[in-house]
Enzyme design. Structure first.
Site, PDB file in Angstrom:
ATOM      1  N   ASP A  67      21.223  81.098  43.367  1.00  0.00           N
ATOM      2  CA  ASP A  67      22.464  79.216  43.044  1.00  0.00           C
ATOM      3  C   ASP A  67      21.507  78.397  43.349  1.00  0.00           C
ATOM      4  OD1 ASP A  67      21.001  80.564  45.670  1.00  0.00           O
ATOM      5  OD2 ASP A  67      22.207  81.248  46.740  1.00  0.00           O
ATOM      6  N   ASN A 136      25.975  86.728  57.796  1.00  0.00           N
ATOM      7  CA  ASN A 136      27.212  86.684  57.787  1.00  0.00           C
ATOM      8  C   ASN A 136      27.494  88.045  56.272  1.00  0.00           C
ATOM      9  OD1 ASN A 136      27.159  86.231  55.241  1.00  0.00           O
ATOM     10  ND2 ASN A 136      28.265  83.772  56.086  1.00  0.00           N
ATOM     11  N   HIS A 138      26.544  87.267  53.635  1.00  0.00           N
ATOM     12  CA  HIS A 138      26.548  86.613  51.674  1.00  0.00           C
ATOM     13  C   HIS A 138      25.755  87.237  50.900  1.00  0.00           C
ATOM     14  CE1 HIS A 138      24.692  82.728  53.270  1.00  0.00           C
ATOM     15  NE2 HIS A 138      23.703  83.803  52.957  1.00  0.00           N
ATOM     16  N   GLU A 143      30.602  84.059  49.774  1.00  0.00           N
ATOM     17  CA  GLU A 143      30.690  83.927  51.407  1.00  0.00           C
ATOM     18  C   GLU A 143      31.740  84.946  51.976  1.00  0.00           C
ATOM     19  OE1 GLU A 143      28.299  82.983  53.166  1.00  0.00           O
ATOM     20  OE2 GLU A 143      28.390  80.307  52.428  1.00  0.00           O
TER      21      GLU A 143
HETATM   22  C1  F6R Z   1      19.876  82.276  48.734  1.00  0.00           C
HETATM   23  C2  F6R Z   1      20.560  83.169  48.982  1.00  0.00           C
HETATM   24  C3  F6R Z   1      20.762  83.784  50.572  1.00  0.00           C
HETATM   25  C4  F6R Z   1      19.669  83.627  51.157  1.00  0.00           C
HETATM   26  C5  F6R Z   1      20.367  83.987  52.454  1.00  0.00           C
HETATM   27  C6  F6R Z   1      19.461  84.861  53.580  1.00  0.00           C
HETATM   28  O1  F6R Z   1      19.155  82.291  47.163  1.00  0.00           O
HETATM   29  O2  F6R Z   1      20.948  83.975  47.579  1.00  0.00           O
HETATM   30  O3  F6R Z   1      21.734  84.547  50.269  1.00  0.00           O
HETATM   31  O4  F6R Z   1      19.147  85.058  50.891  1.00  0.00           O
HETATM   32  O5  F6R Z   1      20.916  83.333  53.061  1.00  0.00           O
HETATM   33  O6  F6R Z   1      18.101  83.241  53.947  1.00  0.00           O
HETATM   34  P1  F6R Z   1      17.056  83.582  54.601  1.00  0.00           P
HETATM   35  O7  F6R Z   1      16.339  83.860  53.236  1.00  0.00           O
HETATM   36  O8  F6R Z   1      16.386  81.741  54.946  1.00  0.00           O
HETATM   37  O9  F6R Z   1      17.385  84.217  55.008  1.00  0.00           O
END
Ligand code: F6R
Length: 243
Positions: A67, A136, A138, A143
């Site tokens: 992403d 959450n 995702h 989401e």
């Molecule tokens: C990032 C991504 C997100 C993160 C998730 C956890 O490329 O795809 O799904 O893996 O938001 O983020 P952290 O690791 O910062 O807790």
């Protein structure tokens, strides 16, 4: 889905790096799906060490990131392009032309996304997809909602995501409200998936991942549809897992 618990974040990161190194040594042309965020930082540090000290080569590896924030140019300090170069790509022998990260500033989002998905297919799909998880549920920026979009698309970020990611920006108002993300179908088409989670904040969602049925309200539960998912958690993130 197989859960593996490690005492520390460092142990989790090392084990994840060993699994990726095995994949790359067995198939030097491996296609890796990569995540950003704080979770894979230890893994990336360890991959850099394996490259420097143990000759692990990424010369023929191809990568696809999950992403990018919509509206951020690659040179923005909080863009995922910047993150990946800073934390991994500048330190290993990967070829620039083998790196794919969704653009945050495409002229035509739909056409861009179709081309991104097509590039993944052209190289034969992702061999090993690395994922983090949002509090959450995702994965990528898919989401929770009534529906999920299967392919690459522009997505409205959830409030929980904006709040969680505000720590990287000067203030919450600066966090982009939308992003370009790989869809659930592309993630599920990866041959193998490795989901990493550390820290107490992830404990509730990791607990739910173990017990919940498949629901678009917790996108990570869709990983139950996949045959090869290894979930690596540290002790803090594992605290709500049943033994
Ligand atoms: C990032 C991504 C997100 C993160 C998730 C956890 O490329 O795809 O799904 O893996 O938001 O983020 P952290 O690791 O910062 O807790």
């Amino acid at each position: 889905m197989q859960f593996q618990t490690f005492d520390t974040y460092e142990a989790l990161s090392k084990a994840a790096a060993v699994a990726i190194a095995e994949e790359v040594r067995a198939n030097p042309r491996a296609v890796l799906g990569l995540a950003t965020g704080s979770t894979p930082l230890g893994l990336y540090r360890e991959l850099i060490r394996l490259h420097r000290e143990e000759g692990l080569s990424f010369a023929q590896v191809k990568t696809f990131n999950l992403d990018e924030y919509y509206g951020l140019a690659p040179d923005h300090s909080q863009s995922y392009h910047h993150f990946m170069w800073e934390n991994l790509f500048s330190h290993i022998d990967i070829s620039k032309e083998n790196i794919n990260i969704p653009s945050g500033t495409p002229d035509d989002v739909d056409a861009y996304c179709r081309a991104y998905d097509a590039r993944i297919n052209e190289v034969g799909g992702i061999d090993l997809q690395i994922l983090g998880i949002g509090t959450n549920g995702h994965i990528g920026f898919n989401e929770p909602g009534e529906e999920l979009t299967p392919r690459c698309h522009r997505v409205q970020l959830a409030e929980a995501t904006i709040e969680a990611n505000a720590r990287f920006f000067d203030n919450a108002a600066d966090v982009p409200r939308t992003a370009i993300t790989m869809g659930m179908e592309s993630i599920l088409q990866a041959k193998k998936i490795m989901l990493l989670a550390n820290g107490e904040a992830k404990a509730p969602v990791i607990g739910k991942l173990q017990t919940s049925g498949i629901t678009t309200k917790i996108p990570a539960t869709l990983l139950r549809l996949h045959r090869h998912v290894h979930v690596y958690v540290d002790a803090a993130a594992a605290s709500q897992l049943a033994r």
